[in-house]
Write an enzyme that holds these catalytic residues in place. Structure first.
Site, PDB file in Angstrom:
ATOM      1  N   ASP A 293     -32.133  -8.514  17.121  1.00 15.72           N
ATOM      2  CA  ASP A 293     -30.911  -8.695  17.898  1.00 15.72           C
ATOM      3  C   ASP A 293     -30.253  -7.345  18.110  1.00 15.72           C
ATOM      4  O   ASP A 293     -30.411  -6.433  17.295  1.00 15.72           O
ATOM      5  CB  ASP A 293     -29.938  -9.628  17.157  1.00 15.72           C
TER       6      ASP A 293
ATOM      7  N   ASP B 233     -31.603 -15.072  23.734  1.00 16.90           N
ATOM      8  CA  ASP B 233     -30.460 -15.953  23.509  1.00 16.90           C
ATOM      9  C   ASP B 233     -29.682 -16.192  24.802  1.00 16.90           C
ATOM     10  O   ASP B 233     -29.225 -17.308  25.073  1.00 16.90           O
ATOM     11  CB  ASP B 233     -29.526 -15.355  22.449  1.00 16.90           C
TER      12      ASP B 233
END
Length: 150
Positions: free
Chosen positions: A106, A120
């Site tokens: 991330d 995402d």
């Protein structure tokens, strides 16, 4: 979408740090490297292999659902979710610490709420498009010749 996701993760791995945040929009949005063993906000971080199994099953089910979709709009919505699911599944399968229990990379820091990635965003877009389809057409389409009570 998966290519963009994996490319952005490779760039994040090469250029970002876990200890330093680069602000993009003040404190609202920034870049910071993180590794997520769980789901959103690291929930379930002790069960990474479970998310790998669920992710693999979901990618197969979503591909089938998109193929069987009766509308382009639904196929696109499902395709966005599928692309995001595949992007994060690749991390779970191939990223450290080991096959099947890899941590998702991330790098998009949303204030102090959470850090996410392009996969995402893709999942969020797909879910949003699906909700729009449900709101626009709350009754599912029936096969030709079939009445609602049949």
């Amino acid at each position: 979408m998966t290519v963009i996701d994996q490319g952005s993760k490779a760039l994040a791995l090469a250029q970002l740090s876990e200890h330093e945040r680069i602000p993009l929009v003040g404190d609202l949005l920034g870049l910071q490297l993180a590794f997520n063993p769980g789901t959103v906000m690291s929930l379930g971080s002790g069960s990474t292999w479970v998310f790998t199994v669920i992710g693999a099953a979901a990618t197969i089910a979503l591909l089938y659902a998109a193929w069987r979709s009766k509308s382009i709009a639904w196929a696109v919505a499902i395709g966005f979710v599928w692309g995001g699911a595949v992007g994060n599944l690749i991390d779970r399968l191939l990223a450290p610490p080991a096959f099947g229990v890899g941590h998702v990379t991330d790098f998009l820091a949303y204030g102090n709420l959470f850090i996410g990635n392009i996969a995402d965003i893709s999942i969020g877009i797909g879910v949003g498009l699906g909700l729009i389809q449900i709101i626009r057409n709350p009754r599912p389409e029936l096969p030709r010749g079939q009445s609602p009570g049949a």
